[in-house]
Design a protein around this motif. Structure first.
Motif, PDB file in Angstrom:
ATOM      1  N   VAL A  42      -3.028  10.223  -5.611  1.00 62.33           N
ATOM      2  CA  VAL A  42      -4.118  10.155  -4.636  1.00 62.33           C
ATOM      3  C   VAL A  42      -4.638   8.726  -4.578  1.00 62.33           C
ATOM      4  CG1 VAL A  42      -4.790  12.564  -4.973  1.00 62.33           C
ATOM      5  CG2 VAL A  42      -5.895  10.802  -6.319  1.00 62.33           C
ATOM      6  N   PRO A  43      -5.148   8.313  -3.420  1.00 66.07           N
ATOM      7  CA  PRO A  43      -5.701   6.957  -3.338  1.00 66.07           C
ATOM      8  C   PRO A  43      -6.925   6.836  -4.244  1.00 66.07           C
ATOM      9  CG  PRO A  43      -5.604   7.998  -1.164  1.00 66.07           C
ATOM     10  CD  PRO A  43      -5.203   9.017  -2.153  1.00 66.07           C
ATOM     11  N   ALA A  44      -7.039   5.703  -4.912  1.00 63.58           N
ATOM     12  CA  ALA A  44      -8.219   5.451  -5.731  1.00 63.58           C
ATOM     13  C   ALA A  44      -9.403   5.185  -4.801  1.00 63.58           C
ATOM     14  CB  ALA A  44      -7.984   4.262  -6.642  1.00 63.58           C
ATOM     15  N   PRO A  45     -10.598   5.582  -5.213  1.00 67.38           N
ATOM     16  CA  PRO A  45     -11.762   5.344  -4.340  1.00 67.38           C
ATOM     17  C   PRO A  45     -12.009   3.846  -4.142  1.00 67.38           C
ATOM     18  CG  PRO A  45     -12.413   6.358  -6.433  1.00 67.38           C
ATOM     19  CD  PRO A  45     -10.939   6.282  -6.433  1.00 67.38           C
ATOM     20  N   HIS A  46     -12.507   3.494  -2.939  1.00 66.92           N
ATOM     21  CA  HIS A  46     -12.806   2.098  -2.619  1.00 66.92           C
ATOM     22  C   HIS A  46     -14.285   1.796  -2.768  1.00 66.92           C
ATOM     23  CE1 HIS A  46      -8.878   0.928  -1.034  1.00 66.92           C
ATOM     24  NE2 HIS A  46      -8.804   2.134  -0.517  1.00 66.92           N
ATOM     25  N   LYS A  47     -15.119   2.777  -2.502  1.00 69.30           N
ATOM     26  CA  LYS A  47     -16.560   2.575  -2.516  1.00 69.30           C
ATOM     27  C   LYS A  47     -17.201   3.496  -3.540  1.00 69.30           C
ATOM     28  CE  LYS A  47     -18.550   2.903   1.418  1.00 69.30           C
ATOM     29  NZ  LYS A  47     -18.990   3.171   2.783  1.00 69.30           N
ATOM     30  N   GLY A  48     -18.371   3.066  -4.009  1.00 65.16           N
ATOM     31  CA  GLY A  48     -19.120   3.880  -4.941  1.00 65.16           C
ATOM     32  C   GLY A  48     -19.844   5.009  -4.234  1.00 65.16           C
ATOM     33  N   GLY A  50       6.298  -7.834  13.103  1.00 66.57           N
ATOM     34  CA  GLY A  50       6.008  -8.310  11.765  1.00 66.57           C
ATOM     35  C   GLY A  50       5.623  -7.191  10.809  1.00 66.57           C
ATOM     36  N   SER A  51       5.598  -7.541   9.549  1.00 65.95           N
ATOM     37  CA  SER A  51       5.118  -6.610   8.539  1.00 65.95           C
ATOM     38  C   SER A  51       4.431  -7.412   7.440  1.00 65.95           C
ATOM     39  CB  SER A  51       6.254  -5.771   7.958  1.00 65.95           C
ATOM     40  OG  SER A  51       7.132  -6.588   7.223  1.00 65.95           O
ATOM     41  N   THR A  52       3.460  -6.785   6.824  1.00 69.85           N
ATOM     42  CA  THR A  52       2.744  -7.415   5.714  1.00 69.85           C
ATOM     43  C   THR A  52       2.732  -6.452   4.544  1.00 69.85           C
ATOM     44  OG1 THR A  52       0.627  -6.565   6.494  1.00 69.85           O
ATOM     45  CG2 THR A  52       1.231  -8.773   7.218  1.00 69.85           C
ATOM     46  N   THR A  53       2.536  -7.008   3.369  1.00 68.99           N
ATOM     47  CA  THR A  53       2.472  -6.193   2.165  1.00 68.99           C
ATOM     48  C   THR A  53       1.021  -6.075   1.737  1.00 68.99           C
ATOM     49  OG1 THR A  53       4.647  -6.936   1.471  1.00 68.99           O
ATOM     50  CG2 THR A  53       3.245  -5.964  -0.219  1.00 68.99           C
ATOM     51  N   HIS A  54       0.537  -4.848   1.660  1.00 72.87           N
ATOM     52  CA  HIS A  54      -0.798  -4.560   1.155  1.00 72.87           C
ATOM     53  C   HIS A  54      -0.640  -3.891  -0.206  1.00 72.87           C
ATOM     54  CE1 HIS A  54      -2.966  -5.429   4.889  1.00 72.87           C
ATOM     55  NE2 HIS A  54      -1.910  -4.909   5.508  1.00 72.87           N
ATOM     56  N   TRP A  55      -1.496  -4.239  -1.131  1.00 70.65           N
ATOM     57  CA  TRP A  55      -1.459  -3.629  -2.457  1.00 70.65           C
ATOM     58  C   TRP A  55      -2.459  -2.493  -2.504  1.00 70.65           C
ATOM     59  CZ3 TRP A  55       2.130  -4.812  -6.054  1.00 70.65           C
ATOM     60  CH2 TRP A  55       2.930  -5.912  -5.760  1.00 70.65           C
ATOM     61  N   ARG A  56      -1.991  -1.328  -2.905  1.00 68.47           N
ATOM     62  CA  ARG A  56      -2.818  -0.109  -2.915  1.00 68.47           C
ATOM     63  C   ARG A  56      -3.028   0.377  -4.341  1.00 68.47           C
ATOM     64  NH1 ARG A  56      -4.676  -0.400   2.120  1.00 68.47           N
ATOM     65  NH2 ARG A  56      -3.006  -0.448   3.628  1.00 68.47           N
ATOM     66  N   ASN A  57      -4.267   0.762  -4.642  1.00 71.34           N
ATOM     67  CA  ASN A  57      -4.590   1.367  -5.933  1.00 71.34           C
ATOM     68  C   ASN A  57      -4.515   2.883  -5.771  1.00 71.34           C
ATOM     69  OD1 ASN A  57      -5.347  -0.888  -7.676  1.00 71.34           O
ATOM     70  ND2 ASN A  57      -6.939  -1.234  -6.141  1.00 71.34           N
ATOM     71  N   VAL A  58      -3.763   3.524  -6.647  1.00 65.23           N
ATOM     72  CA  VAL A  58      -3.625   4.978  -6.601  1.00 65.23           C
ATOM     73  C   VAL A  58      -3.855   5.546  -8.000  1.00 65.23           C
ATOM     74  CG1 VAL A  58      -2.048   5.007  -4.632  1.00 65.23           C
ATOM     75  CG2 VAL A  58      -1.122   4.827  -6.931  1.00 65.23           C
ATOM     76  N   LEU A  59      -4.241   6.813  -8.052  1.00 65.57           N
ATOM     77  CA  LEU A  59      -4.415   7.537  -9.305  1.00 65.57           C
ATOM     78  C   LEU A  59      -3.292   8.565  -9.412  1.00 65.57           C
ATOM     79  CD1 LEU A  59      -8.267   8.172  -9.080  1.00 65.57           C
ATOM     80  CD2 LEU A  59      -7.086   6.318 -10.259  1.00 65.57           C
ATOM     81  N   VAL A  60      -2.634   8.630 -10.569  1.00 70.02           N
ATOM     82  CA  VAL A  60      -1.495   9.521 -10.772  1.00 70.02           C
ATOM     83  C   VAL A  60      -1.945  10.674 -11.673  1.00 70.02           C
ATOM     84  CG1 VAL A  60       0.874   9.701 -11.594  1.00 70.02           C
ATOM     85  CG2 VAL A  60       0.068   7.566 -10.567  1.00 70.02           C
ATOM     86  N   PHE A  61      -1.669  11.893 -11.226  1.00 70.42           N
ATOM     87  CA  PHE A  61      -2.006  13.104 -11.967  1.00 70.42           C
ATOM     88  C   PHE A  61      -0.733  13.912 -12.195  1.00 70.42           C
ATOM     89  CE2 PHE A  61      -5.764  11.859  -9.684  1.00 70.42           C
ATOM     90  CZ  PHE A  61      -6.789  12.081 -10.576  1.00 70.42           C
ATOM     91  N   ARG A  62      -0.751  14.776 -13.205  1.00 73.92           N
ATOM     92  CA  ARG A  62       0.371  15.675 -13.435  1.00 73.92           C
ATOM     93  C   ARG A  62      -0.144  16.996 -13.950  1.00 73.92           C
ATOM     94  NH1 ARG A  62       3.527  13.996 -19.031  1.00 73.92           N
ATOM     95  NH2 ARG A  62       1.858  14.634 -20.415  1.00 73.92           N
TER      96      ARG A  62
END
Length: 177
Positions: free
Chosen positions: A9-15, A62-74
């Motif tokens: 899941v995407p990591a939260p961006h805002k508090g 064009g294309s750009t690379t964005h870095w995404r923070n995600v949380l991994v669960f199992r």
């Protein structure tokens, strides 16, 4: 062997504002905590956070690379569910031809007296709760040191540099005679 299914899941961006939570850091921590607790309520175990690249289109060609923070669960898949998992298109259901049964020879005293085969020691990732008690933890000392490295280059002091610079400065300054 236990099988797992994973969810990212995407990591939260805002508090998230909450009573008694005042600073931006505390609000952000509250949003991460809320996400972890929601997933835990659904039976998911938090595994780790990852920073991964995502190639996205920009403009027409064009294309750009964005870095995404995600949380991994199992979470563990029950043994009978893992055995009866549906066959997907990537794994075709092909049953191998059955061979006629082969008679096994009786065990003789010579076969029973052979020593057992030496096997390599069992290894497990360090911190694995499902590892056998006799498993050797991996990574070893070298990898543990590398994981503890903070990435800052350590420089050794250069001996005599200050004295050499002072001597050079005296050569370049005019004397007041």
């Amino acid at each position: 062997m236990q099988a797992f299914e994973y969810k990212v899941v995407p990591a939260p961006h805002k508090g998230i504002k909450a009573k008694g939570v005042k600073t931006p850091e505390a609000r952000f921590a509250n949003s991460v905590e809320t996400t972890l607790n929601e997933m835990a309520a659904e039976g998911w175990e938090y595994l780790r956070a990852e920073l991964l690249p995502s190639d996205e289109r920009s403009g027409l060609t064009g294309s750009t690379t964005h870095w995404r923070n995600v949380l991994v669960f199992r979470r563990a898949i029950p043994a009978q569910a893992a055995a009866s998992a549906p066959v997907t298109a990537t794994t075709p259901a092909v049953t191998p031809p059955t061979a006629p049964p082969v008679a096994t020879p009786p065990v003789t005293s010579q076969a029973a007296s052979t020593p057992p085969v030496q096997r390599a020691p069992v290894t497990a990732t360090a911190g694995d709760p499902e590892a056998p008690a006799d498993a050797k933890p991996v990574p070893g000392a070298g990898a543990a040191k590398m994981q503890a490295d903070d990435g800052v280059e350590e420089l050794s002091p250069v001996s005599g540099m200050t004295a050499a610079l002072k001597a050079r400065a005296k050569l370049n300054t005019p004397s007041e005679d």
